[in-house]
Write a protein that holds these residues in place. Structure first.
Motif, short mmCIF file in Angstrom:
data_model
loop_
_atom_site.label_atom_id
_atom_site.label_comp_id
_atom_site.label_asym_id
_atom_site.label_seq_id
_atom_site.Cartn_x
_atom_site.Cartn_y
_atom_site.Cartn_z
N CYS A 74 103.86 110.76 64.77
CA CYS A 74 102.58 111.12 64.17
C CYS A 74 101.48 110.79 65.17
O CYS A 74 101.29 109.63 65.54
N CYS B 254 103.42 114.21 58.19
CA CYS B 254 103.49 112.76 58.09
C CYS B 254 103.38 112.34 56.62
O CYS B 254 102.46 112.77 55.92
N ASP C 267 98.52 108.56 63.43
CA ASP C 267 98.78 107.12 63.27
C ASP C 267 99.27 106.51 64.57
O ASP C 267 99.35 105.29 64.70
N ALA D 182 102.42 109.65 55.48
CA ALA D 182 101.25 108.79 55.29
C ALA D 182 99.94 109.56 55.34
O ALA D 182 99.05 109.34 54.52
N CYS D 183 99.79 110.48 56.29
CA CYS D 183 98.46 111.10 56.47
C CYS D 183 98.50 112.63 56.46
O CYS D 183 97.46 113.26 56.64
#
Ligand SMILES: [Zn+2]
Length: 119
Positions: free
Chosen positions: A44, A27, A47, A29-30
């Motif tokens: 994901c 991911c 999230d 983002a994370c």
């Protein structure tokens, strides 16, 4: 935070049990490992949202450390797929519990490796 992580791992294990596939993508983002759902969506589990990966056609330069981590990641991915297979085949509740907890640990390690690669 620890609790959140546990929840995340459980959600990932659940996706695998449903037959969704773990990909080698992470991911943006994370850094959690992404899943490919049956309809082709990248997901994901941390999230709890759809992820769209834009292919840049450019590989980041690899350092020696990165290569080691990639080998480790590949090993973990192979183990996850192995455990996933066995989860789908087993009808024994005890075995299922053991497999699920092994899976959680593998997914946890995988996420850590992905984070290390990123940072
Ligand atoms: Zn994420």
């Amino acid at each position: 935070m620890e609790k959140d992580n546990e929840k995340h791992i459980k959600r990932m294990a659940e996706l695998l049990r449903q037959g969704d596939t773990l990909t080698d993508l992470s991911c943006p983002a994370c850094s959690a490992p992404l899943f490919r759902l049956k309809d082709g969506t990248l997901w994901c589990a941390k999230d709890e949202k759809k992820v769209i990966i834009v292919k840049e056609g450019e590989e980041p330069p690899k350092t020696a450390t990165n290569t080691g981590l990639e080998a480790l990641e590949a090993t973990l991915m192979a183990k996850v797929q192995d455990v996933q297979d066995r989860i789908q085949r087993t009808e024994n509740v005890d075995e299922l519990q053991k497999l699920t907890s092994a899976l959680s640990e593998l997914l946890d390690s995988l996420e850590k490796v992905k984070k290390m690669k990123k940072g």
